[in-house]
Structures are given as structure tokens and as C-alpha cells.
Scaffold this motif. Sequence first.
Motif: not given
Length: 365
Positions: A125-150
Motif C-alpha cells: 500500500r505504501s508503494s508509489g503505485r498507490e498514486t494512480i488513484g490520486r492522479v485519476a481523481a486529480g484529473a477530474i478536479a483539474a477539469k472542473i477547475l478549468e471550467q472556472m478559469g483556474i
Amino acid sequence: MAGSTLGNIFKITTWGESHGKALGVVVDGCPAGLPLSEEDIQKYLDRRKPGTSAITTQRKEADQVELLSGIFEGKTTGTPISLMVRNTSQISADYTEIAENYRPGHADYCFDAKYGFRDYRGGGRSSGRETIGRVAAGAIAAKILEQMGITVFAYTRSIGPVDADLTKFNRTTARSTITAMPDAEADEKACAYLQQAREACDSVGGCMECLVEGLPAGIGDPVFEKLDANLAKAIMSIGAVKAVEIGDGAEASRHTGSENNDPFRMENGKVTKISNHSGGILGGMSDGSPIIVRAYVKPTPSIFRPQQTVNRSGENTELTIRGRHDPIIVPRAVVVMECMTAITVLDAMMMNMSAKLDSLVEFYR
């Protein structure tokens, strides 16, 4: 295992292990109506996947994302979004020796101390591969922020003793160099330094930096939900990050108040600042300037030379690590920092929607 969920309204829970069948994330709180496809997620995952250059682990994984729920006719439905990436290139035999021996610089000993049991394959669980989930979620967050010009943009600030010259800052360069540096000349110097470390069977640390632009003033809270505190928590939770700075960071402790304060001015009817020593955050809230976050990453602890350690029986021993490991973590961690920043900023913006009565009344009027 506790501690796998982050966020208040835009909430993510990551799951999976390095050598398990798959890894992924469940995203709850994403608004309905966001156009979203696997391609939107994949372009972020491609930036962190292994085996893409000479300075990353040679573990070959496509890291192909699968959208399992929360999408209908190409748009989010407002229900939990589940994303998964299957593991396809595990070589668990490389880790047989560390089943009984604790790797220096890794969490092996701590896992045994906490649980009395651990998944030793690739760090579990402490492997760097755990960050796959973070990146996938962050891609969604970044797309929402782009809608607001951020926009949220991260890059490598330094590798070992090699610093990027920010007067040569180029976003395209940061996305095309294998070090993720925004300065092509620094990239060449860093690659030469990394080659020396590889030949010495050693590893290297570095620094990442992230810019958030377009964020209005007043996002965050003044006490326990400070924007800078939550950014620090989110980014410090990335494996191997040992320090986080906002703006001038530690350097501010060497300055006087007259040097550190950012004078306010009015320009075109808006409040602006002459400088940005604060890194865009004052009193736990955004001040309208670009947010500047910096993270310092330790060298990869898996090095191919004999190291002293102990085993589970409490005996002194020597260990030589095998397997496929990054000589430096920073270039692949840049997108992780970017995504954790996007998740934190979006969650803070959602929480801010109820800060003013007139905003609430206007929304429901």
C-alpha cells in the motif's frame, strides 16, 4: 486501513496495492454534468506511468484507466465515480528477500510495528503505485477547475544540485523534458548528474513546484481548514515528500517584516499585490495572487548497493535490493503534486460556497 480518504465535499478514497490485481479510486462529490471520458484521465496517468524513460523504473505498465461508474452518455451523474487501473507487470519474486528483512528508508519496519503483518511485494500500500488513484481523481478536479478559469501546473524545480533557471521558464519544455524541468539546459545537466548516480548505484532527490493561477481571493478558512495547511497535508501525504513550502517558505524566516510583506495596490478596480512572498495565501485564505507551493523529495530509498539493516527476528544483517526502481522520484511525482493540489483547491472552493448568506440565497432563489 484508516487514512485512505481525503476531502470534505470533493472526497476521494484510493485503494489497491503495488502487486495486487488492480489499483484505483472512488470519487464522491463530483457535480453532475461534467463531460468526462477515460481519455481525460489517461493523459494525466501517462505522465506518471513507469518505463517511459531512462530515469524511471523499467517496470512496464500501460496504466490504462477504466471508468466503472458515475458516467452516463459522456457526463458525470453526480453519483460516485469509480476508476480502476489493472496491474499487468508485477514480478513479486524480486521482493522475496525483503519478506524478512527491512529495507532502509522504506516503511517496512513501520508496517510490521503497526499491523504485525505487511504486504512486502513492492511496498504494498505504501508503494508509489498507490498514486494512480490520486492522479485519476486529480484529473477530474483539474477539469472542473478549468471550467472556472483556474489552472494548476507543476514542474521540477531542482534535481540534486541542479536548479532550473526560472527566467527560462517554459511550460512546453516542462511537459517535454524527461526531468519535467521547465528549463532545457537544466534538464541536460540534471540528466548527466542522474547518470553519475546510476553508475554509482545510488539515487537522487529534488524539488517540485506547483502554480495555481486564477483562484479568487477568500478561498480557504482561517483556523483548522487553512488552505495552506490542507495543501501541506495533501502534498506531504505523497510518498518521499519530506518538506512543503508556500511562497518564500523557510526563506521568510530570514527576512524582516518590511521585506516579507506584500504591499497592496489597486489596479483597474481590483486589489493586487506588488510582490508575492506569501505565495498567494494569507491567514489560511487565498489572496488572489498565484499560489506557489514547493515540495522537497528525498532520494529513492531503493538503491542497488549493500546496506546494513535488521530482520524480523531482530538480527543484524546486510541487504542488497533487487527489482526495478526509479533512480529519482521527482519527475513522475510532479503530476501527483499537481493532482493533489487540484483536489485540495477544488474541495476548498466547494466548501466556500456557503461562506456568505447572499451567495446561498442567490443560489436557491
